[in-house]
Design an enzyme around this catalytic site. Sequence first.
Site, PDB file in Angstrom:
ATOM      1  N   ASP A 206      -0.031   0.711  -2.649  1.00  0.00           N
ATOM      2  CA  ASP A 206      -1.106   0.743  -3.646  1.00  0.00           C
ATOM      3  C   ASP A 206      -0.821   1.798  -4.712  1.00  0.00           C
ATOM      4  O   ASP A 206      -0.601   2.973  -4.395  1.00  0.00           O
ATOM      5  CB  ASP A 206      -2.441   1.055  -2.973  1.00  0.00           C
ATOM      6  CG  ASP A 206      -2.862  -0.018  -1.991  1.00  0.00           C
ATOM      7  OD1 ASP A 206      -3.823  -0.736  -2.279  1.00  0.00           O
ATOM      8  OD2 ASP A 206      -2.208  -0.139  -0.936  1.00  0.00           O
TER       9      ASP A 206
ATOM     10  N   ASP B 112       5.752   3.407  -1.291  1.00  0.00           N
ATOM     11  CA  ASP B 112       4.311   3.281  -1.121  1.00  0.00           C
ATOM     12  C   ASP B 112       3.898   1.914  -1.676  1.00  0.00           C
ATOM     13  O   ASP B 112       4.677   1.256  -2.380  1.00  0.00           O
ATOM     14  CB  ASP B 112       3.622   4.427  -1.877  1.00  0.00           C
ATOM     15  CG  ASP B 112       2.125   4.273  -1.940  1.00  0.00           C
ATOM     16  OD1 ASP B 112       1.499   4.137  -0.870  1.00  0.00           O
ATOM     17  OD2 ASP B 112       1.574   4.278  -3.058  1.00  0.00           O
TER      18      ASP B 112
END
Length: 229
Positions: free
Chosen positions: A16, A14
Amino acid sequence: MRAAGQSYRAFVFDLDGTIIDSAPALQAIAATFLARHDREPLSLEQTKAFIGDGSRVFFRRMLAARDLDAADDFEQRYAAFQGDYAAGSPHDNRLFPNAGEALATLAEAGIAMALCTNKPERPTRIVLDALGLAPIFGAVVTGDTLPETKPHPGPLLHAIAELGGATGEALFVGDSEVDARTAVAAGVDFAFHEAGYARERDGIRPVTRFNDWSDFAAFARRHALAATG
């Protein structure tokens, strides 16, 4: 969750809250938009709580938090928000401590890595280029690559396939309950970055958890099958 000795051929990350701390940048972008509508800015904690489900969901949560009704002109307002997003400096997004070094070390070791984020493609590419991360990832799956977004398993499965991997040899690294649910739905092991933006932690069952990226790099080196291996 598989055995402690499991090895992985594909590592998917991922963005953020996992690789970058984007909350201060998003807080500033949101403040620019809200100021035009005579609304108070979001707090940093509110901003973090709204991250994880994609740009549109972030925007809807922001509007609701400041009592802005966009039922009739949502797309117009969302386009304005995206304009503020594009105008912001990508350098306001900060790498979590040791994240850049850890990813570079894993890339040098020949470990296959991909990105799977709900952030739209344009700001994702801008941030990756600005932070020097673009060459590290063999595949980049964003919030508008597919019709579905996380926690639907499709984006993660697509990223793994782009690396030429299989779900049984893949690890997804994220920071939120959205990421954890994505991994479960895809049948993929999950590594939890605890310094990110998770709103609910009780149901997260990772194979490993870390706050310092140096610790994750050590875990990855122990459990990685090199792309050529």
